[in-house]
Design an enzyme around this catalytic site. Structure first.
Site, PDB file in Angstrom:
ATOM      1  N   ASP A  11      31.116  -4.529  -1.537  1.00  8.64           N
ATOM      2  CA  ASP A  11      32.525  -4.794  -1.760  1.00  8.64           C
ATOM      3  C   ASP A  11      32.661  -6.287  -2.034  1.00  8.64           C
ATOM      4  O   ASP A  11      31.730  -7.062  -1.811  1.00  8.64           O
ATOM      5  CB  ASP A  11      33.329  -4.389  -0.525  1.00  8.64           C
ATOM      6  CG  ASP A  11      34.822  -4.302  -0.806  1.00  8.64           C
ATOM      7  OD1 ASP A  11      35.227  -4.583  -1.951  1.00  8.64           O
ATOM      8  OD2 ASP A  11      35.581  -3.967   0.116  1.00  8.64           O
ATOM      9  N   ASN A  68     -18.421  -2.143  10.935  1.00  2.00           N
ATOM     10  CA  ASN A  68     -16.992  -1.802  10.912  1.00  2.00           C
ATOM     11  C   ASN A  68     -16.209  -2.637  11.918  1.00  2.00           C
ATOM     12  O   ASN A  68     -15.090  -3.086  11.638  1.00  2.00           O
ATOM     13  CB  ASN A  68     -16.827  -0.312  11.215  1.00  2.00           C
ATOM     14  CG  ASN A  68     -15.396   0.153  11.058  1.00  2.00           C
ATOM     15  OD1 ASN A  68     -14.789  -0.026  10.009  1.00  2.00           O
ATOM     16  ND2 ASN A  68     -14.847   0.740  12.107  1.00  2.00           N
ATOM     17  N   ASN A 115     -18.534   1.481  -0.590  1.00  2.00           N
ATOM     18  CA  ASN A 115     -19.490   1.876   0.432  1.00  2.00           C
ATOM     19  C   ASN A 115     -19.797   3.372   0.373  1.00  2.00           C
ATOM     20  O   ASN A 115     -20.942   3.790   0.577  1.00  2.00           O
ATOM     21  CB  ASN A 115     -18.970   1.511   1.826  1.00  2.00           C
ATOM     22  CG  ASN A 115     -19.130   0.038   2.128  1.00  2.00           C
ATOM     23  OD1 ASN A 115     -19.934  -0.651   1.495  1.00  2.00           O
ATOM     24  ND2 ASN A 115     -18.362  -0.458   3.089  1.00  2.00           N
ATOM     25  N   GLU A 140      -8.483   2.414  10.114  1.00  3.61           N
ATOM     26  CA  GLU A 140      -7.872   2.645  11.433  1.00  3.61           C
ATOM     27  C   GLU A 140      -6.959   1.511  11.866  1.00  3.61           C
ATOM     28  O   GLU A 140      -6.155   1.676  12.781  1.00  3.61           O
ATOM     29  CB  GLU A 140      -8.950   2.876  12.502  1.00  3.61           C
ATOM     30  CG  GLU A 140      -9.830   1.678  12.804  1.00  3.61           C
ATOM     31  CD  GLU A 140     -11.050   1.642  11.892  1.00  3.61           C
ATOM     32  OE1 GLU A 140     -11.930   0.817  12.138  1.00  3.61           O
ATOM     33  OE2 GLU A 140     -11.108   2.419  10.936  1.00  3.61           O
ATOM     34  N   ASP A 184      33.058   2.948   4.794  1.00  6.80           N
ATOM     35  CA  ASP A 184      31.722   2.592   4.303  1.00  6.80           C
ATOM     36  C   ASP A 184      30.613   3.378   4.986  1.00  6.80           C
ATOM     37  O   ASP A 184      29.466   3.360   4.522  1.00  6.80           O
ATOM     38  CB  ASP A 184      31.459   1.095   4.501  1.00  6.80           C
ATOM     39  CG  ASP A 184      32.339   0.235   3.609  1.00  6.80           C
ATOM     40  OD1 ASP A 184      32.461   0.559   2.418  1.00  6.80           O
ATOM     41  OD2 ASP A 184      32.921  -0.739   4.111  1.00  6.80           O
ATOM     42  N   ASP A 214     -13.253  -5.146  10.936  1.00  6.30           N
ATOM     43  CA  ASP A 214     -11.904  -4.997  11.496  1.00  6.30           C
ATOM     44  C   ASP A 214     -11.418  -6.304  12.114  1.00  6.30           C
ATOM     45  O   ASP A 214     -10.253  -6.695  11.952  1.00  6.30           O
ATOM     46  CB  ASP A 214     -11.888  -3.891  12.552  1.00  6.30           C
ATOM     47  CG  ASP A 214     -11.914  -2.499  11.930  1.00  6.30           C
ATOM     48  OD1 ASP A 214     -11.694  -2.398  10.710  1.00  6.30           O
ATOM     49  OD2 ASP A 214     -12.152  -1.523  12.667  1.00  6.30           O
TER      50      ASP A 214
END
Length: 841
Positions: free
Chosen positions: A326, A681, A656, A284, A592, A685
C-alpha cells in the site's frame, strides 16, 4: 473431540452464575490474583510451543535412517574388535548430530525471544484500571476490552458491545461477520460469546474471559486437527536436493558392494566400506548449515529492527522478485492532517467539517488515521450531540455511517470513498440547504474531486440526511437518498526516503507494485513524487470485470492497482504467484490479513492490527522500505552460503562416487579402508562448519535467488567429472609412477581426495576470481587446517591407527601439482559453466 459450538458450555449459564464461579466482578481482577491464576491455569496459549529438551532432540536425530546406518556400522566395528572404526564413526555421529541439535536449539531460542518481543497485547482491566497485558497472560476472570482489528484472546461473555462484529471463520468456516451482543440481550446463547481466535471486524466490546488456552473451543479443535503447515520454499528445495543425492548414491554404493563381493573380498570389510561410503557421500551437515545461516540472518535482521517470526522466510525474502505494498506509511509519511473541508463547488465549508467531526467522533468500529486527523481539530458544540446507532465500516461498501441526535433532531451521516458516497446521493448541500443533484451538479462534484486528487490530496466524501424522530436503528438500506455535503481534504506527504528505497529494490531485481484502495489520481501523484513510473494501471472496477485467466495475462505489466478491495488484493497476489513470481506483501490492516497469508513473504509493522501481525512472517519495527532492502540482502546472503555447501558437496560427492565405482572394478583391493573413508568425511565436515559465516559476492546479492535443481545437477556433472578425472590421474601416478602397494595407494588417495574436495571451496565460494574474494578467516583456517592435518597424519604415530603410512616426498610434490592443477581447471570449468547457464537463461 471438540465440542460443537452449538452444544452446552459456559454460555448457557446466567452471567451472575459465571461471575460467581469465577469469583470475579465486571471490574476485572487484582494483579496479584491474576498472577496466582496464571500459575494455576498456565499461559493462555492454544497449544504451547513445547520446546523439546536437548536430550529429546538428540534422540530424534538418532532415529534418522542415515545415522542409524552409522550406528549399525559402529556396533559391527565394536563386535569385530575394530576400535579405530568404532571411534571414528562415533566422532562422525557426534559431529553431525550434536552440531545440528545445538544450532537448532540456539536458533529456536533466538527466534522465540524475538517473537516474544512482538507478542500480541490486550487491553485488560487490572486493579480497576486499563492496562496492556500480554495475550498469553490473560486468565479466567479477566475483563478484556476489544476493538476493530483485535484478535479475541479467550472464550468469554460479552459484557458491553457497540456494533460489535467478529469473524469466526477459523471456527465455523463462515466467512461473513456475525454480531455479538451483551449477555442477556442476545437472541441466542452463542451470540453473547466471543470465541478465541476470531477477529474483530468492527465495533468495540468489553468481554469477560472464561476459558483460556487449550480449554477454549479453538484449543479443542487444535488438538483434533494437528495438520502440519505446507513446506516452505527452503524446505522444498532442501528435500529435492537430498532426494537427488540419494538417487545417485544408493545405486553406486550397491554397485561398489556387489563388485567387492564378486571379487570375493572380505564380506565384513566390504559391508563396512559400503556403509562408510553411503555416509561419506551424504550431505549430513546440510541441516546444521541451514540452522546456522538462518539463525545468523535473524540476528542480523533484528539489529536492523526486523523481527523474524518464521526463520525460513529469510530465504524466501532473498527469492522475492515482486513486492506489493500500500502507499500509506511506506511511500508516504503516514502523518495525515486535515487541510480543508470543501463543499460540492470546491469552496470552504464549515458544514462539511462539522458532519465529518460527528461521524469520526461517534464511530466505534475501525478507526483510521483520517479519523484522528479530523478529531485533532476540537469542536466544542460537537459534544452536545449523542449517538443513537452506527452502520460499521465495510471494506466492500467503503464507508461508515452514524445515527446521531441533538435536541430532537436526528441525522444519518455517512463518510467514505467519495465515488461510493456520491453514488448514494440525489441532492447536494449548500450550507445546510438541500438542492436536487442534477447531471451538471454531479459533473461539478466529480471535477472538484479530480482536481484535488491530482494535486495529491486524499478526500473523503461526506453526506447526510434527516432521520425520523423515532428511528433507533440504522441499517445499510438507510444509506440511500443522501444529501452530498462535500469533501474532507487530507494531505499525507511522500516519504523522503521512498525514492531511494524504490530505486534500491529495483537494483535488487524487485518490482514494486502499489496496491491501494485510494483513487488513481492520488496514487499516481504519489508515485510521480517518488519517481516511480506508472506505465500501466488497473482499477478495482476494471479488475472486477477480468476473469482469473485474463488477470493472469495482465498482472505482470500493471504497476498500480487502485480502488481495490481486500478480495481483489488477494486475487492480485495469487495471480502473481501463478506467474512464477516470489511475492512479498507489506500490509498492516484487517483487510491485509488474507494477502499476508497468501504471499510468499508476509510483512507487517509493529503498529499493525493483531490479525495482520499474526499473519505476517516478518514484522518491521520501522515502517521503511529501506529495511526491506536490508532483509532482501540478508536473505540472498543466506541462500548464497547454503549454495556454497550444496555445490561443494555435490561436486565432490559425485566425483568420489564415480572414482569409487571405477576403483572397485580396476583394483584388486579396496581403494580406501572404511575407517579412512570415515576419517576423510569427518575432516571434510569440519572444514565446512564455518561456511555460514562467509561473506558473499555483490553479484550474488543483485538478483533474486531460488533453488534450481537443474543448476545444481549441471554444476555437479561439470565439476564432479573433473574431480573424478583427477582421482583417476592420481590412481595412475600412484600405481605406475611410484609402484604403490595397497597401503601407500590408500594413503595417497586419502590425502589427494581430501585436499581437492576441501580446497575447492575457495573456487566455489565466489563466482569470480578466487584471488580477489577473501574468505572468512575461520573458513580459511578450517580448510587449510584440514588439508595440513590430512597430509601430516601418515607421519604421525596416530596415523597407523587409521591404516595410513608415510608417503614418498616425490608423491607429495606430485600431489601439490595435482591439487593446483585441479583448482585452476576447476576455476575454468566453473566460469564456463556459469557463462553457459547465464546464456541459456
Amino acid at each position: 473431540m471438540a465440542r460443537p459450538i452449538s452444544e452446552g458450555g459456559f454460555w448457557t449459564r446466567p452471567l451472575a452464575q459465571t461471575l460467581a464461579l469465577l469469583e470475579c466482578g465486571a471490574d476485572g481482577l487484582a494483579t496479584a490474583e491474576a498472577a496466582a491464576r496464571l500459575r494455576r491455569t498456565g499461559p493462555n496459549l492454544v497449544r504451547q510451543q513445547s520446546r523439546r529438551s536437548l536430550l529429546r532432540q538428540l534422540a530424534a536425530r538418532l532415529r534418522n535412517p542415515l545415522v542409524m546406518i552409522l550406528l549399525g556400522a559402529a556396533v559391527l566395528s565394536a563386535i569385530t574388535g575394530d576400535r579405530a572404526s568404532f571411534a571414528i564413526i562415533a566422532a562422525v555421529v557426534v559431529l553431525s548430530v550434536v552440531l545440528d541439535t545445538v544450532q537448532e536449539h540456539r536458533a529456536a531460542t533466538a527466534a522465540e525471544r524475538l517473537r516474544l518481543s512482538v507478542g500480541l497485547s490486550e487491553r485488560v482491566l487490572r486493579d480497576g484500571r486499563e492496562r496492556l497485558v500480554a495475550a498469553a497472560e490473560i486468565v479466567p476472570g479477566d475483563v478484556v476490552r476489544l476493538a476493530a482489528g483485535d484478535l479475541v484472546p479467550a472464550d468469554g461473555l460479552v459484557l458491553e458491545a457497540r456494533d460489535f462484529f467478529v469473524n469466526e471463520a477459523l471456527l465455523t468456516g463462515e466467512s461473513y461477520p456475525c454480531e455479538k451482543r451483551p449477555a442477556g440481550d442476545a437472541d441466542t446463547d452463542t451470540a453473547q460469546v466471543a470465541f478465541a481466535g476470531s477477529s474483530v471486524v468492527s465495533g468495540s466490546a468489553t468481554m469477560l474471559a472464561v476459558e483460556t488456552g487449550p480449554r477454549t473451543q479453538l484449543g479443542h479443535i487444535a488438538e483434533t486437527l494437528r495438520t502440519p503447515p505446507p513446506p516452505a520454499a527452503l524446505e522444498r528445495g532442501a528435500h529435492q536436493f537430498g532426494m537427488m543425492i540419494i538417487r545417485l548414491t544408493v545405486p553406486l554404493v550397491l554397485f561398489v558392494l556387489m563388485v567387492d563381493l564378486a571379487f570375493q573380498r572380505p564380506t565384513l570389510e566390504s559391508f563396512q566400506f559400503a556403509l562408510a561410503l553411503a555416509v561419506g557421500l551424504t550431505p549430513e551437515l546440510l541441516p546444521m548449515v541451514l540452522s546456522v545461516t538462518l539463525a545468523r540472518g535473524a540476528v542480523r535482521l533484528a539489529a536492523r529492527r526486523v523481527i523474524v517470526k518464521r526463520l525460513a522466510a529469510i530465504h524466501d525474502l532473498g527469492g522475492m522478485d515482486v513486492l506489493c505494498t500500500d502507499k500509506t506509511g511506506t511511500l508516504t509519511e503516514a502523518r495525515i492532517s486535515l487541510v480543508g473541508h470543501v463543499g460540492p463547488d470546491g469552496r470552504d465549508s464549515t458544514r462539511v467539517f462539522e458532519l465529518a467531526w460527528l461521524n469520526s467522533r461517534f464511530e466505534t468500529g475501525l478507526r483510521s488515521p483520517l479519523d484522528a486527523a479530523v478529531l485533532a481539530r476540537p469542536w466544542a458544540q460537537g459534544e452536545t450531540w449523542r449517538k443513537i446507532d452506527e452502520i460499521p465500516f465495510g471494506f466492500e461498501r467503503r464507508r461508515v455511517s452514524v445515527l446521531v441526535e441533538r435536541d430532537g433532531e436526528r441525522l444519518l451521516i455517512a463518510k467514505g470513498a467519495p465515488e461510493d458516497v456520491l453514488a448514494l446521493c440525489d441532492r447536494t448541500d449548500a450550507e445546510g440547504v438541500p438542492h436536487r443533484l442534477d447531471p451538471a451538479g454531479r459533473t461539478q462534484i466529480l471535477a472538484t474531486f479530480e482536481r484535488l486528487s491530482r494535486q495529491g490530496y486524499r478526500l473523503l466524501g461526506i453526506a447526510w440526511r434527516p432521520a425520523a424522530d423515532g428511528q433507533a436503528r440504522a441499517v445499510v438500506a438507510d444509506e440511500a437518498g443522501l444529501i452530498f455535503a462535500g469533501f474532507a481534504v487530507f494531505v499525507d506527504p511522500p516519504k523522503a526516503s521512498a525514492r531511494a528505497a524504490i530505486d534500491g529494490l529495483r537494483r535488487f531485481g524487485i518490482a514494486t507494485k502499489v496496491v491501494t484502495g485510494d483513487n488513481e489520481f492520488v496514487a499516481r501523484h504519489v508515485c510521480a513524487e517518488i519517481g516511480m513510473a506508472v506505465d500501466v494501471m488497473l482499477t478495482g472496477t476494471e479488475l472486477e470485470q477480468l476473469s482469473d485467466e485474463a488477470l493472469l495475462a495482465r498482472v505482470e505489466r500493471v504497476d498500480l492497482f487502485c480502488r481495490v478491495t481486500p478480495a481483489q488484493k488477494h486475487r492480485v497476489i495469487l495471480a502473481l504467484k501463478r506467474r512464477g513470481h516470489t511475492v512479498g506483501y507489506l500490509g498492516d490492516g484487517i483487510n491485509d490479513a488474507p494477502s499476508l497469508h497468501a504471499a510468499d513473504v508476509g510483512i507487517s509493522v509493529e503498529g499493525a492490527v493483531d490479525v495482520a501481525k499474526d499473519a505476517a512472517d516478518l514484522i518491521l519495527l520501522e515502517r521503511d522500505l529501506r529495511v526491506i532492502e536490508a532483509g532482501v540482502r540478508e536473505g540472498r546472503r543466506t541462500y548464497a552460503n547454503i549454495m556454497k555447501y550444496v555445490m561443494m558437496g555435490t561436486s565432490s560427492n559425485f566425483g568420489n562416487m564415480c572414482s569409487m565405482a571405477a576403483a572397485s572394478v580396476l583394483l584388486p583391493f579396496l581403494p580406501m579402508q572404511p575407517i579412512q573413508v570415515l576419517l576423510n568425511n569427518l575432516l571434510y565436515d569440519l572444514s565446512e562448519v564455518p561456511i555460514p559465516l562467509d561473506e558473499v559476492d555483490a553479484e550474488a546479492l543483485a538478483t533474486p535467488q531460488r533453488w534450481d535443481i537443474g543448476f545444481i545437477r549441471g554444476f555437479m556433472l561439470a565439476l564432479g567429472s573433473l574431480s573424478s578425472l583427477f582421482d583417476l590421474l592420481t590412481f595412475g601416478i600412484l600405481l605406475w609412477g611410484f609402484g604403490a602397494g595397497m597401503a601407500e595407494f590408500q594413503t595417497g588417495w586419502f590425502v589427494e581426495s581430501l585436499a581437492t574436495q576441501v580446497l575447492v571451496i575457495f573456487v566455489i565460494r565466489t563466482g569470480g576470481n578466487p584471488l580477489r574474494a577473501r574468505p572468512h578467516p575461520l573458513l580459511a583456517v578450517a580448510a587449510l587446517g584440514a588439508v595440513v592435518l590430512a597430509a601430516a597424519l601418515p607421519y604421525l604415530p596416530v596415523g597407523a591407527w587409521f591404516g595410513l603410512v608415510p608417503l614418498p616426498p616425490g608423491f607429495l610434490a606430485a600431489l601439490a601439482g595435482l591439487t593446483i592443477g585441479y583448482l585452476v581447471l576447476a576455476q575454468f570449468a566453473k566460469t564456463a559453466f556459469l557463462h553457459f547457464h547465464q546464456q541459456k537463461h
